[in-house]
Design a protein around this motif. Structure first.
Motif, PDB file in Angstrom:
ATOM      1  N   LEU A  79      50.564  80.398  57.758  1.00  0.00           N
ATOM      2  CA  LEU A  79      51.135  79.394  58.649  1.00  0.00           C
ATOM      3  C   LEU A  79      50.121  78.937  59.691  1.00  0.00           C
ATOM      4  O   LEU A  79      50.090  77.761  60.071  1.00  0.00           O
ATOM      5  CB  LEU A  79      52.381  79.952  59.332  1.00  0.00           C
ATOM      6  N   GLY A  80      49.281  79.843  60.150  1.00  0.00           N
ATOM      7  CA  GLY A  80      48.239  79.461  61.090  1.00  0.00           C
ATOM      8  C   GLY A  80      47.300  78.431  60.501  1.00  0.00           C
ATOM      9  O   GLY A  80      46.900  77.468  61.174  1.00  0.00           O
ATOM     10  N   GLU A  81      46.941  78.607  59.229  1.00  0.00           N
ATOM     11  CA  GLU A  81      46.077  77.633  58.557  1.00  0.00           C
ATOM     12  C   GLU A  81      46.785  76.298  58.372  1.00  0.00           C
ATOM     13  O   GLU A  81      46.172  75.232  58.488  1.00  0.00           O
ATOM     14  CB  GLU A  81      45.639  78.207  57.208  1.00  0.00           C
TER      15      GLU A  81
ATOM     16  N   TRP B   2      46.930  69.839  62.649  1.00  0.00           N
ATOM     17  CA  TRP B   2      46.350  69.425  63.931  1.00  0.00           C
ATOM     18  C   TRP B   2      45.047  68.656  63.723  1.00  0.00           C
ATOM     19  O   TRP B   2      44.840  67.588  64.314  1.00  0.00           O
ATOM     20  CB  TRP B   2      46.113  70.659  64.798  1.00  0.00           C
ATOM     21  N   GLN B   3      44.183  69.178  62.864  1.00  0.00           N
ATOM     22  CA  GLN B   3      42.891  68.546  62.625  1.00  0.00           C
ATOM     23  C   GLN B   3      43.046  67.143  62.068  1.00  0.00           C
ATOM     24  O   GLN B   3      42.346  66.210  62.476  1.00  0.00           O
ATOM     25  CB  GLN B   3      42.075  69.398  61.628  1.00  0.00           C
ATOM     26  N   THR B   4      43.959  66.986  61.124  1.00  0.00           N
ATOM     27  CA  THR B   4      44.069  65.721  60.400  1.00  0.00           C
ATOM     28  C   THR B   4      44.888  64.684  61.140  1.00  0.00           C
ATOM     29  O   THR B   4      44.667  63.479  60.984  1.00  0.00           O
ATOM     30  CB  THR B   4      44.680  65.968  59.002  1.00  0.00           C
ATOM     31  N   SER B   5      45.848  65.130  61.950  1.00  0.00           N
ATOM     32  CA  SER B   5      46.757  64.168  62.590  1.00  0.00           C
ATOM     33  C   SER B   5      46.290  63.701  63.961  1.00  0.00           C
ATOM     34  O   SER B   5      47.003  62.933  64.624  1.00  0.00           O
ATOM     35  CB  SER B   5      48.159  64.787  62.707  1.00  0.00           C
ATOM     36  N   LYS B   6      45.115  64.122  64.385  1.00  0.00           N
ATOM     37  CA  LYS B   6      44.645  63.783  65.735  1.00  0.00           C
ATOM     38  C   LYS B   6      44.701  62.287  66.017  1.00  0.00           C
ATOM     39  O   LYS B   6      45.139  61.850  67.082  1.00  0.00           O
ATOM     40  CB  LYS B   6      43.197  64.269  65.918  1.00  0.00           C
TER      41      LYS B   6
ATOM     42  N   ALA C 184      41.842  78.531  74.613  1.00  0.00           N
ATOM     43  CA  ALA C 184      41.370  79.239  73.415  1.00  0.00           C
ATOM     44  C   ALA C 184      41.001  78.247  72.325  1.00  0.00           C
ATOM     45  O   ALA C 184      41.561  77.151  72.233  1.00  0.00           O
ATOM     46  CB  ALA C 184      42.454  80.189  72.910  1.00  0.00           C
ATOM     47  N   LYS C 185      40.065  78.633  71.482  1.00  0.00           N
ATOM     48  CA  LYS C 185      39.659  77.772  70.382  1.00  0.00           C
ATOM     49  C   LYS C 185      40.738  77.755  69.307  1.00  0.00           C
ATOM     50  O   LYS C 185      41.247  78.813  68.916  1.00  0.00           O
ATOM     51  CB  LYS C 185      38.342  78.268  69.790  1.00  0.00           C
ATOM     52  N   PRO C 186      41.100  76.581  68.817  1.00  0.00           N
ATOM     53  CA  PRO C 186      42.138  76.490  67.789  1.00  0.00           C
ATOM     54  C   PRO C 186      41.826  77.282  66.529  1.00  0.00           C
ATOM     55  O   PRO C 186      42.736  77.667  65.793  1.00  0.00           O
ATOM     56  CB  PRO C 186      42.217  74.987  67.492  1.00  0.00           C
ATOM     57  N   GLU C 187      40.545  77.553  66.295  1.00  0.00           N
ATOM     58  CA  GLU C 187      40.150  78.289  65.094  1.00  0.00           C
ATOM     59  C   GLU C 187      40.732  79.704  65.048  1.00  0.00           C
ATOM     60  O   GLU C 187      40.719  80.350  64.003  1.00  0.00           O
ATOM     61  CB  GLU C 187      38.621  78.344  64.990  1.00  0.00           C
ATOM     62  N   VAL C 188      41.257  80.163  66.185  1.00  0.00           N
ATOM     63  CA  VAL C 188      41.897  81.484  66.191  1.00  0.00           C
ATOM     64  C   VAL C 188      43.085  81.501  65.226  1.00  0.00           C
ATOM     65  O   VAL C 188      43.457  82.556  64.707  1.00  0.00           O
ATOM     66  CB  VAL C 188      42.339  81.860  67.626  1.00  0.00           C
ATOM     67  N   MET C 189      43.659  80.338  64.952  1.00  0.00           N
ATOM     68  CA  MET C 189      44.788  80.257  64.030  1.00  0.00           C
ATOM     69  C   MET C 189      44.373  80.505  62.580  1.00  0.00           C
ATOM     70  O   MET C 189      45.229  80.693  61.712  1.00  0.00           O
ATOM     71  CB  MET C 189      45.460  78.894  64.143  1.00  0.00           C
ATOM     72  N   LEU C 190      43.084  80.512  62.319  1.00  0.00           N
ATOM     73  CA  LEU C 190      42.585  80.745  60.959  1.00  0.00           C
ATOM     74  C   LEU C 190      42.325  82.220  60.687  1.00  0.00           C
ATOM     75  O   LEU C 190      42.042  82.593  59.545  1.00  0.00           O
ATOM     76  CB  LEU C 190      41.294  79.945  60.735  1.00  0.00           C
ATOM     77  N   GLU C 191      42.418  83.048  61.706  1.00  0.00           N
ATOM     78  CA  GLU C 191      42.152  84.471  61.532  1.00  0.00           C
ATOM     79  C   GLU C 191      43.285  85.129  60.747  1.00  0.00           C
ATOM     80  O   GLU C 191      44.454  84.988  61.102  1.00  0.00           O
ATOM     81  CB  GLU C 191      41.970  85.145  62.888  1.00  0.00           C
ATOM     82  N   ARG C 192      42.921  85.867  59.715  1.00  0.00           N
ATOM     83  CA  ARG C 192      43.935  86.493  58.861  1.00  0.00           C
ATOM     84  C   ARG C 192      44.204  87.958  59.219  1.00  0.00           C
ATOM     85  O   ARG C 192      45.237  88.504  58.856  1.00  0.00           O
ATOM     86  CB  ARG C 192      43.494  86.400  57.391  1.00  0.00           C
TER      87      ARG C 192
END
Length: 535
Positions: free
Chosen positions: A153-155, A161-165, A358-366
């Motif tokens: 879900l984080g991914e 978020w990245q695509t809909s900016k 915080a950096k949004p990339e934290v949502m990619l951490e598994r």
């Protein structure tokens, strides 16, 4: 995958599986898999993993999210298949079926009672974590996304978020834990902190891809509406292997507001919790207020702490105006509230520190191979619990150790959708109760104690929740409510837990199951059964 590849059929005596040497089982499966995928065995060493493989244990452990099933005595699959392509999934289904083994399919491993990776029967595990592709198309009907079953879900949130900016902010109504796998979460219904505004995840699934019992890849058109209905809330693992879902995205405001407020019994938590029942399920659908209650120690005194954690799809000033009027018992203050973007709120709900920076990339951490020992149970409440009832529950909670009781409000969009539109039948309830117990102490003594505390409080809740049956949420998997031995009484055994999970929708699910998997290949301890065969 072209199934016209020559299939080398091996003679296999299914009645003596337990006595067949593991190497023989692996070699038989590998040969079948090689033939089905037209791939030489030496190219499959990181895909088809026997117990002797150096990467078998790391792959298996990576997505075991309950340490109760990660011990030396936990049943282990004879083979783990780390699928890298759709053809690998097709081959897994066909070859497992030819060898007459049980197949467990795992996307993110958050099945609370381990049904996606543990069995008391000889079994294989199909790990979907590499099938995590996400394709977002903002030009498609206001925004859509194809999401692989192994994506988290984080991914999903990060890619949206990245695509809909440049198209205005969008999101998707799903869970708050970013490491949950999309395949299991969505096929079980899927809910999160936007459900009062938008409903369930399955309300926004417009297409899907599944591998059926015959190894075919089907989309919505080719599978038909009955099967499509079943996998959108009935759990995918009873009907096939979910490859991907197509999701319709939803708009979110540029600014949302979150807050957390805590009160103890000494601070009038009882009044606040009682009033919450009359406000949270009926207030603006833009507001979701989760209520959590747990025994804590304050100044050497044991008490109950009640915490309200909220997401408001709007500005802080509007939220304060709303709750000052509707919920003064909460005593919400401006300093309790924080405005942020929707993605930042997803990070905040995931307990990311300093979510606004915080950096949004934290949502990619598994965070693979990380888990607590845990047990979950669930309930549904139809009418508000009296103050006397809540006082009784609080006193019982004081003796329940680490147990956390969570109330999730329904209402809003949830109550507007017919209960038969998807297999999820609980839409008209007032709120859902989650019984959540986590612990870190290994061993059977600790497990027995924590499990008993959880089950005891569950019994205390009985007078206040739905009855005949006592309803339960599928994605809060709970083997305590019944299991299926898949013998001559399979249907009757399944009806016990099936009515609790699906209510009247259980009957349609059984009919779909009987039509698409009549031999019951896709089965587990709580799967949908086939109709009893007429004598």
């Amino acid at each position: 995958m072209k199934l016209s590849c020559f299939i080398f059929l091996l003679f296999f005596i299914s009645t003596s599986l337990a006595t067949v040497p593991p190497n023989s089982i692996y070699e038989s499966f590998l040969q079948c898999f090689s033939n089905q995928t037209c791939t030489t065995p030496d190219k499959l060493c990181d895909v088809v993993l026997p117990q002797s493989s150096a990467i078998y244990t790391p792959t298996l452990r990576a997505y075991i999210r309950n340490s109760r099933y990660n011990t030396s005595t936990s049943p282990k699959p004879l083979i783990v298949i780390a699928a890298r392509s759709e053809s690998h999934v097709q081959a897994t289904v066909l070859c497992t079926k030819s060898l007459n083994f049980q197949l467990k399919t795992r996307s993110g491993g958050h099945d609370y009672d381990g049904l996606s990776y543990v069995s008391n029967q000889p079994f294989f595990v199909l790990d979907m974590s590499y099938l995590r592709n996400i394709t977002v198309d903002m030009a498609d009907d206001g925004g859509s996304a194809w999401v692989g079953a192994g994506a988290t879900l984080g991914e999903v949130y990060y890619n949206i978020w990245q695509t809909s900016k440049s198209h205005g902010p969008h999101g998707f109504p799903a869970g708050v834990c970013p490491t949950v796998g999309a395949g299991g979460h969505i096929s079980g219904g899927g809910y999160g902190n936007m459900m009062r505004k938008y409903g369930l995840s399955v309300d926004y699934v417009t297409d899907a891809k599944i591998v059926d019992v015959n190894g075919r890849i089907l989309d919505r058109k080719s599978m038909g509406e009955d099967l499509f209905w079943a996998i959108n809330g009935g759990g995918g693992s009873s009907f096939g292997v979910i490859l991907a879902f197509k999701l319709k995205l939803v708009p979110v405001p540029p600014t949302v507001t979150v807050f957390r407020v805590e009160q103890t019994l000494e601070e009038n938590a009882l009044d606040m919790v009682h009033k919450w029942q009359f406000v949270a399920p009926k207030t603006s659908p833009d507001l979701f207020m989760r209520l959590m209650m747990q025994s804590v120690t304050r100044n050497t005194t044991q008490t109950v702490r009640a915490s309200v954690v909220a997401l408001y799809l709007g500005r802080q000033t509007d939220l304060m105006s709303l709750l000052t009027k509707e919920f003064p018992e909460l005593r919400l203050k401006t300093e309790n509230c924080t405005e942020m973007t929707w993605l930042q709120s997803a990070m905040w709900w995931a307990n990311v520190e300093n979510a606004t920076v915080a950096k949004p990339e934290v949502m990619l951490e598994r965070n693979p191979d990380t888990a607590n020992f845990l047990k979950r149970k669930s309930d549904y409440v139809e009418t508000e619990i009296s103050k006397e009832g809540l006082d009784f529950l609080f006193k019982k909670l004081l003796g329940s150790g680490k147990l956390n009781i969570v109330f999730n409000p329904y209402g809003g969009k949830m109550s507007q959708v017919p209960t038969t539109q998807t297999p999820f039948p609980h839409r008209k309830r007032l709120f859902k109760v989650q019984h959540s117990m986590n612990w870190k102490d290994a061993g059977t003594v600790a497990e027995s104690s924590f499990m008993e505390q959880t089950r005891s409080f569950y019994s205390y809740m009985a007078p206040f929740v739905t009855k005949n049956p006592r309803h339960t949420y599928l994605n809060y998997r709970d083997l305590d409510i019944g299991t299926n031995s898949h013998g001559p009484n399979s249907y009757r055994e399944a009806e016990v837990y099936g009515r609790k999970y699906f209510g009247e929708n259980f009957d349609r699910l059984v009919k779909v199951k009987t039509a698409v998997d009549p031999e019951n290949f896709f089965r587990d301890e709580q799967s949908i059964p086939t109709l009893p065969k007429k004598v």
